[in-house]
Design an enzyme around this catalytic site. Structure first.
Site, PDB file in Angstrom:
ATOM      1  N   LYS A 101       0.871  -1.272   0.196  1.00 55.60           N
ATOM      2  CA  LYS A 101      -0.052  -0.029   0.115  1.00 55.60           C
ATOM      3  C   LYS A 101       0.961   1.377  -0.036  1.00 55.60           C
ATOM      4  O   LYS A 101       1.407   1.575   0.896  1.00 55.60           O
ATOM      5  CB  LYS A 101      -1.040   0.250   1.459  1.00 55.60           C
ATOM      6  CG  LYS A 101      -2.008   1.017   1.290  1.00 55.60           C
ATOM      7  CD  LYS A 101      -2.459   1.807   2.320  1.00 55.60           C
ATOM      8  CE  LYS A 101      -1.722   2.787   2.882  1.00 55.60           C
ATOM      9  NZ  LYS A 101      -1.610   3.956   2.025  1.00 55.60           N
ATOM     10  N   GLU A 150      10.024   1.646  10.372  1.00 53.57           N
ATOM     11  CA  GLU A 150      11.124   2.838  10.483  1.00 53.57           C
ATOM     12  C   GLU A 150       9.920   4.046  10.791  1.00 53.57           C
ATOM     13  O   GLU A 150       9.391   4.313   9.981  1.00 53.57           O
ATOM     14  CB  GLU A 150      11.884   2.671   9.023  1.00 53.57           C
ATOM     15  CG  GLU A 150      13.117   3.678   9.168  1.00 53.57           C
ATOM     16  CD  GLU A 150      12.883   5.048   8.902  1.00 53.57           C
ATOM     17  OE1 GLU A 150      12.215   5.795   9.529  1.00 53.57           O
ATOM     18  OE2 GLU A 150      13.410   5.470   7.610  1.00 53.57           O
ATOM     19  N   CYS A 156      13.437  11.429   6.457  1.00 53.69           N
ATOM     20  CA  CYS A 156      13.350  10.848   7.992  1.00 53.69           C
ATOM     21  C   CYS A 156      14.714  11.103   8.440  1.00 53.69           C
ATOM     22  O   CYS A 156      14.872  11.257   9.695  1.00 53.69           O
ATOM     23  CB  CYS A 156      12.741   9.491   7.920  1.00 53.69           C
ATOM     24  SG  CYS A 156      13.969   8.428   7.171  1.00 53.69           S
ATOM     25  N   GLU A 192       9.621  16.212  15.155  1.00 52.86           N
ATOM     26  CA  GLU A 192      10.080  15.998  13.936  1.00 52.86           C
ATOM     27  C   GLU A 192       9.169  17.100  12.857  1.00 52.86           C
ATOM     28  O   GLU A 192       8.151  16.749  12.724  1.00 52.86           O
ATOM     29  CB  GLU A 192       9.922  14.556  13.162  1.00 52.86           C
ATOM     30  CG  GLU A 192      10.415  14.296  11.870  1.00 52.86           C
ATOM     31  CD  GLU A 192      10.408  12.869  11.623  1.00 52.86           C
ATOM     32  OE1 GLU A 192      11.196  12.386  10.691  1.00 52.86           O
ATOM     33  OE2 GLU A 192       9.511  12.068  11.841  1.00 52.86           O
TER      34      GLU A 192
END
Length: 490
Positions: A176, A251, A285, A386
């Site tokens: 997906k 992750e 990331c 983040e």
């Protein structure tokens, strides 16, 4: 554009069962570039059934590893053949520069080649047996049905990290992609079909995480979930996966420190500090968004950064002069704006940026100026959270011990960097930094045969390298007694 713009389930290109569709938007100018199916739980269930039946038939799992490797290698060759088309689609879909996308395609082909080469290199091992006239061996077998959920920032790169090892090890899968950047993933499934992967082995379902992703996570016929994305979603997947104790490979991002010592090569450290954050508008990331700079060079270093940032060229990814493209969506742009406003309220000093650009040519796109905050401390949310955008926070340190302490002061532990000409000092720092990857005099470099993943809340497991392949296998011990005899215990 010659793209099928459909889902791929059990070897057939299909629309969503519901008939629903989604428009895919170019973040540079908000133009509709494609209309794709919007699948849901029913589409996911159909793909899971196909993957389950195909795996249980043993057709792919028992295909010789050399043959599987040849097919994976063929996918790499097809990616190389269609490099320009894939790069164009990736830039249309994400807004990144086409030069970045071309580099991504080279890396993606490299990932498929790497796993093709090692597909047949694991023959198991013999281990000592305590019983005479016996054989004790350890083998690695495919996990089974794998659910794979990929993010919007590097759509095909992240897909390759999951597809290649899963296929090489004999699993079946349902992928997906992010619902807002599916185009290159659709294209690579065309190449998977062309390469000769049997029907039912690799399945593609398009749709949202709340429907398709949730079904993959909770369905008991799925044996493994590999997810790259945000920490909040990752925790939900962990909870859902507990229904049948799925294997997990997660992750979940990072808030990555980049330590700059006084004895570093100044110009190189400045240049790489910028490269470490502003590629793809900071939507990475592993971006080195936390600069931790020794006090004696702090002011000079920040000044150098600011001067370079002021000259950045923002624009279309197809303009060869563009250095940084737009953010991915209006929603994400608003998130970055809120993040910067929070920094102002927390008392950080805005050194440059902090707004949308005024250039009339950029008003239709989701652009945000590269931004640098100084006077930052680890108790600020902008240092801990983040941003996933073109924003750097700068902290000061005086001693090596303080630098490492600051670097580790985070719930994340994905990656970090150290810049110094003193290699002994660098090694002392690296030994204490709690991150899955630490670069010395480098930042954001990765390659297929080096493992990638994080400590702490940056995730579970590893991608890339042999460890990335091991995530898609189960370990089995087989013991064979060559001369069985009665025990006569009872």
């Amino acid at each position: 554009m010659g793209l099928k713009q459909q889902q791929y389930i059990n070897g057939e290109w299909t629309n969503a069962i519901s008939g629903n569709t989604r428009e895919i938007i170019n973040p540079y100018n908000q133009e509709v570039i494609a209309t794709v199916p919007e699948g849901d739980e029913e589409d996911a269930k159909a793909a899971i059934v196909a993957a389950r039946e195909t795996f249980d038939s043993g057709e792919w799992a028992t295909t010789p590893a050399t043959e599987r490797g040849s097919i994976v290698r063929k996918i790499a060759e097809l990616i190389e053949r269609d490099r320009e088309e894939l790069a164009r689609l990736e830039s249309l879909d994400t807004g990144k520069t086409v030069e970045e996308s071309r580099g991504d395609m080279d890396d993606i082909a490299g990932v498929f080649r790497y796993y093709a080469e090692i597909a047949d290199k694991d023959g198991g091992e013999l281990i000592d047996s305590p019983v005479p006239n016996s054989i004790s061996r350890v083998v690695h077998e495919p996990v089974g049905v794998c659910g794979q959920i990929t993010p919007w920032n590097y759509p095909l790169l992240q897909a390759s990290w999951k597809l290649a090892p899963a296929l090489a090890t004999g699993n079946t899968l349902i992928m997906k992609p992010s619902e807002i950047t599916p185009l290159t993933t659709i294209k690579v499934f065309e190449l998977i079909e062309e390469a000769g992967v049997p029907a039912g082995v690799a399945n593609l379902v398009l749709g949202s995480g709340n429907t398709v992703g949730a079904e993959l996570s909770s369905n008991t016929n799925v044996d493994l979930i590999s997810f790259t994305g945000g920490i909040v979603t990752g925790k939900k997947i962990m909870q859902a996966a507990s229904v049948n104790v799925k294997k997990l490979a997660l992750e979940l991002g990072g808030k990555n420190p980049n330590i700059i010592f006084t004895d570093a090569d100044f110009e190189t450290a400045v240049d790489q500090a910028l490269n470490g954050v502003f590629f793809h508008a900071g939507q990475i990331c592993s971006a080195g968004t936390r600069l931790i700079v020794e006090e004696s060079i702090h002011d000079e270093f920040v000044s150098a950064l600011v001067e370079r940032v002021k000259n950045f060229k923002l624009g279309s990814g197809f303009d060869e002069d563009t250095q940084m493209g737009p953010l991915i969506s209006a929603e994400h742009l608003a998130k970055v704006e809120q993040y910067v406003e929070t920094g102002r309220k927390e008392g950080a000093t805005l050194a440059v940026g902090g707004s949308r650009p005024e250039d009339p040519e950029l008003q239709k796109g989701f652009f945000y100026l590269p931004t640098i905050f100084t006077d930052c401390t680890t108790d600020m949310s902008i240092v801990q959270d983040e941003a996933f955008g073109p924003v750097i926070t700068v902290e000061k340190f005086r001693t090596e011990e303080e630098a490492v302490k600051l670097a580790n002061d985070s719930i994340y532990g994905l990656a970090g960097g150290v810049w110094t000409s003193d290699i002994v000092k660098a090694e002392r720092c690296v030994a204490k930094m709690r991150m899955g990857t630490v670069w010395i005099n480098e930042f954001n470099l990765y390659f297929p045969h080096a493992p990638w993943g994080g400590f702490k809340q940056s995730g579970i497991g590893r991608e890339l390298g042999r460890l990335g392949m091991e995530e898609y296998t189960e370990t089995k011990h087989i013991f064979q007694n060559l001369q069985p005899e009665p025990i006569n215990w009872f």
